[in-house]
Structures are given as C-alpha cells and as structure tokens.
Design an enzyme around this catalytic site. Structure first.
Site, PDB file in Angstrom:
ATOM      1  N   GLU A 223     -35.885  24.663 -17.071  1.00 55.50           N
ATOM      2  CA  GLU A 223     -35.274  25.925 -17.497  1.00 55.50           C
ATOM      3  C   GLU A 223     -35.311  26.932 -16.334  1.00 55.50           C
ATOM      4  OE1 GLU A 223     -37.259  27.881 -20.870  1.00 55.50           O
ATOM      5  OE2 GLU A 223     -35.248  27.921 -21.719  1.00 55.50           O
ATOM      6  N   ARG A 280     -34.170  22.815 -22.720  1.00 53.91           N
ATOM      7  CA  ARG A 280     -33.391  23.699 -23.609  1.00 53.91           C
ATOM      8  C   ARG A 280     -31.894  23.611 -23.341  1.00 53.91           C
ATOM      9  NH1 ARG A 280     -36.000  26.372 -27.242  1.00 53.91           N
ATOM     10  NH2 ARG A 280     -38.068  27.250 -26.902  1.00 53.91           N
TER      11      ARG A 280
END
Ligand code: TTP
Length: 444
Positions: A223, A280
């Site tokens: 991320e 994510r």
C-alpha cells in the site's frame, strides 16, 4: 511490522494454495489445480447488474433505460429519456467519433454503442482486441460480455455477445499458427484486505518473499502509505492531517488514497511475474473507509456525492484496478487493536477500538456471507457445487463469490479467500518447517 504474525489454521498452506485460486488456462507454470475456478466464475446468466445503490443514480440519468433497437448493431442515437439528441450535440459527438468508424463494422455496434465504446476509450478494434487479450483471453466469453454490459454500458446482452464473439474470433484468427505456450502469460492480480493492523503488510512481504514456491511467481505491491506520509516538496503528511482533523481532511485524504492507488497500479502494470498481490484496493477504500468516514460525518453528503460521481466511471475505465480475486485476512477488532498498540504508528494514536469495530463490520458485510439474511445486505454465494472438487480441500470452505446490490458491478462474482488471522504464530518457524518439508521432498 509485527514480529508475531496472524495465524490461520495453517496460514502458510492456505497462502501457498492461494495462487491456485488464480488459475487460468494460460498459467501452467503455477501448477494450477483448479483452472476452472476463475474461468468459470458464476454469473453467466445474470442479465444486467443494477447500478450500485451508493451511486444514487438511476438508469435514466446514466442513459441506461431508453429503448434500443434490437437489430444488428441496432442501437439508435437517442438522448436521455428516449428523446432525440439535439443536432448540435450530435454533430460534436460525430466529430469525436469520426476516427472510430471501424468499430461500426463489428456486429452489435451501432451509433449508440459506438459512442459508449469511444467514451470508455476504445477508439478502434485494436483497443478492444487488446482488452480481450489482457483481461479475457482464456476465460469464458461471459466475462467480456459482463464487462461490456456493466462497465461500458451496452444494454442489450445480444449486442455485447456479438461484439465479444467478433473480437474473440479476430484474436483467435490472428493467433492461428502461433505457439501460444511462448506467448507472455496473462498476469493475475489478487488484493489482500483486512482491518487496520491485521497484518496485511507482513503477510505479503513474508509469505511471498520467504516462501520458496512463491518468490519467483509473485510481485508484491504494498500500500502506498509512504506517499500519504510525504506529499510534495513541503513533505505534508496527509494521513496525519486526516486523523488530526478528520472532518476537514477525510475527503481530501480518500481522494488522494485513490489517486495513489491508480499511480501504483500503473507503475506495477508492466511487471513480468505471473501473479500480482496488491495490498488493498479501491474497493476497500469505497466499501470500508469511505463508508466509515461518511457514517462518522467526517465526509458530508456533498463530498460523498462528488466521490461517487467519479468513482464508478474512473474504475470502469481502468480495468487494471479490478482484481481477479481477494484474500481477506480476518481477525477480531480487539486483536487488531492490540496489534496496532504494539506497532505504534504515530498517526494512529487516536484510532479507537470502536472505529476498528466499524471497519471490521464493513469488511465482514463486504467479504463474508451474510449471516442474518437481512435484506439489502450483501449476499455471498458458496462455491458452486460443480466447482467444489476443483479446489484444494483446505481452502474449499473458505472461498466465496462476491455478489449483491451493494457490490460494485466490476467485482460481482469475484472470488474471495477468507483466512483466519486471529491467533499469532511465529512465521519464521512455520516457514522453516515448510522449507524443511520441501527439502525433504526434493531429496526423495
Ligand atoms: P491499512 O490499509 O489497514 O494498512 P495497515 O498498515 O494498517 O495494514 P496492516 O497492519 O494490516 O499491514 O491502513 C493504513 C492507514 O491508513 C490506517 O491508519 C487506516 C488509514 N486508511 C484510511 O483512513 N482510509 C483508507 O482508505 C485506507 C486504505 C487507509
């Protein structure tokens, strides 16, 4: 990063099996045991996915409900609500469409579908073929039909089918005589999801890098938190600003989170490892965090409307953002809270157990089967009976297909693997045990 890592009954076994979810007829190198899994993702007979409720946008506004002539390429040039489009508007549009006339040669493409394709960036047959090669080669035609209907907005299924067939046959024709085993394999993308501090980063880094079987196959895309903590020449920390003044910065932050994901997707798009594991996705941004900040009144109605007004069209025009599957690392909010306390990321000092509970519920309603059967709540189907035998036994009961009105149309029927990460284990030990097992088996 946690020293001790979350444990599934055997997280390593499940993680090693995860790539099996990513099987495709084009990925023999992965020893894929369940090639039918993704290729035969259910939903083949779904007529048309309704637009997600959060868009607050009815079919008429999106130009989805006017009658369409059902002749070959028989889409008529109508405005919203079935009214004729003013001549001036049509003229401007036809200028833009001038270079894309070759698309009209495709059965199922008339003026109206032409406009939709061009609006989505498909200026010619070559782009559609590229889309097919990148996203749908080796999958059932239904995948591309769904994409054309849900993301491009082609209303009639028979038009979407005709376009798909034409493109597929053209690509097949071009590939005749080509040794397909020498062609680059289509990359697959999985997104790893789970509450704050559950252990996503550690899972990705250690499982993928330290598990011999996966190292050469998997590219990790962490991320972009560093980008959030250091913006521009003034080195602004927008993560910190968000937690310090959430009402002021929630929209700005979520907007930046999205942009950095798009940048990161572009940067990692040309990688050559067959499997891309991303931490994510834009979907957890929308399904979990944007919901949470909206509920907390940190994002007002106008801001969430603005977010939604660009989210759907942007996601639909960037197929690279849409994963082939999700891995949900699941632990209780208390456990995540404890891990967060150990990690002590400076910006997260004010994150409460209550906030984590809210995020947990949102992950659950997105990625797990609905337990109470409440109407309007996301439903997730169990693995279809005909595929049951094709998954390794130890993950069979942990794979679900996402579906429901609350699900963005582009991830309908995407599979999700749920891993129990409630208990800590020493991954060093587990990885060593796995290596030992591997070495022993190689010596046999
Ligand atoms: P996470 O994305 O959950 O990353 P993490 O580093 O906590 O994950 P793990 O420990 O499992 O490796 O969150 C990073 C921080 O950014 C966290 O404080 C929550 C915040 N955040 C938002 O506020 N909104 C968002 O949309 C996202 C993705 C994160």
């Amino acid at each position: 990063m946690h020293k001790l890592l979350p444990r599934a009954a055997s997280v390593l076994d499940a993680a090693t099996a995860a790539p099996l979810l990513l099987s495709s007829p084009r990925m023999p190198a992965l020893h894929l045991a369940c090639s039918s899994f993704l290729a035969a993702r259910p939903g083949a007979n779904r007529s048309r996915t309704r637009s997600p409720q959060w868009l607050h946008c009815d079919g008429a506004r999106r130009g989805l409900c006017s009658a369409e002539a059902a002749r070959r390429g028989g889409d008529t040039e109508e405005g919203e609500n079935g009214r004729a489009v003013p001549e001036r508007r049509q003229r401007g549009r036809s200028d833009a469409l001038a270079g894309s006339g070759e698309l009209l040669a495709i059965p199922g493409v008339g003026p109206r579908n032409l406009r939709k394709l061009v609006d989505k960036g498909f200026d010619g047959v070559a782009q559609l073929k590229q889309l097919y090669r990148d996203k749908f080669f080796g999958k059932s035609n239904e995948k591309m039909v769904e994409f054309l209907q849900n993301s491009v907005g082609i209303i009639h299924k028979n038009h979407a089918e005709s376009i798909t067939l034409f493109i597929k046959e053209s690509v097949d024709e071009e590939m005749k005589g080509t040794d397909t085993s020498k062609l680059p394999k289509r990359r697959l993308t999985f997104c790893v999801e789970g509450n704050i501090s559950v252990g996503k980063t550690t899972f990705l880094q250690r499982i993928a890098n330290e598990t011999i079987e996966l190292r050469d196959l998997v590219e990790i895309v962490p991320e972009p938190i560093a980008k959030w903590q250091d913006v521009g020449p003034e080195h602004f920390n927008i993560l910190d600003a968000f937690y310090a003044e959430p009402e002021r910065y929630a929209y700005t932050f979520q907007n930046y989170v999205f942009v950095t994901r798009v940048m990161q997707e572009k940067e990692s798009a040309s990688g050559i490892k067959p499997l891309r594991l991303m931490e994510r996705s834009v979907f957890s941004d929308r399904m979990v965090f944007v919901r949470a900040v909206h509920e907390a009144n940190w994002m007002n109605e106008m801001e969430i409307s603005i977010y939604d007004s660009w989210f759907d069209p942007v996601v639909s025009s960037l197929p690279g953002l849409i994963p082939d599957g999700f891995i949900y690392l699941r632990a209780s909010p208390d456990t995540c809270h404890k891990r967060m306390m150990v990690r002590k990321r400076s910006e997260e000092g004010g994150v409460t157990l209550d906030y984590l509970r809210g995020l947990h519920e949102k992950h659950e309603s997105w990625l797990l089967p609905s337990k109470g059967g409440g109407s309007g709540v996301l439903s997730v189907s169990q693995l279809p009976v005909h595929l049951e035998g094709s998954l390794p036994a130890d993950i069979q009961d942990r794979v679900f297909y996402l579906e429901g009105d609350h699900m963005h149309s582009s991830i309908q029927k995407v599979p999700a693997l749920v891993l129990d990460c409630e208990h800590d284990i020493d991954f060093n030990k587990d990885i060593e045990a796995k290596r030992h097992k591997l070495r022993s088996s190689l010596n046999l």
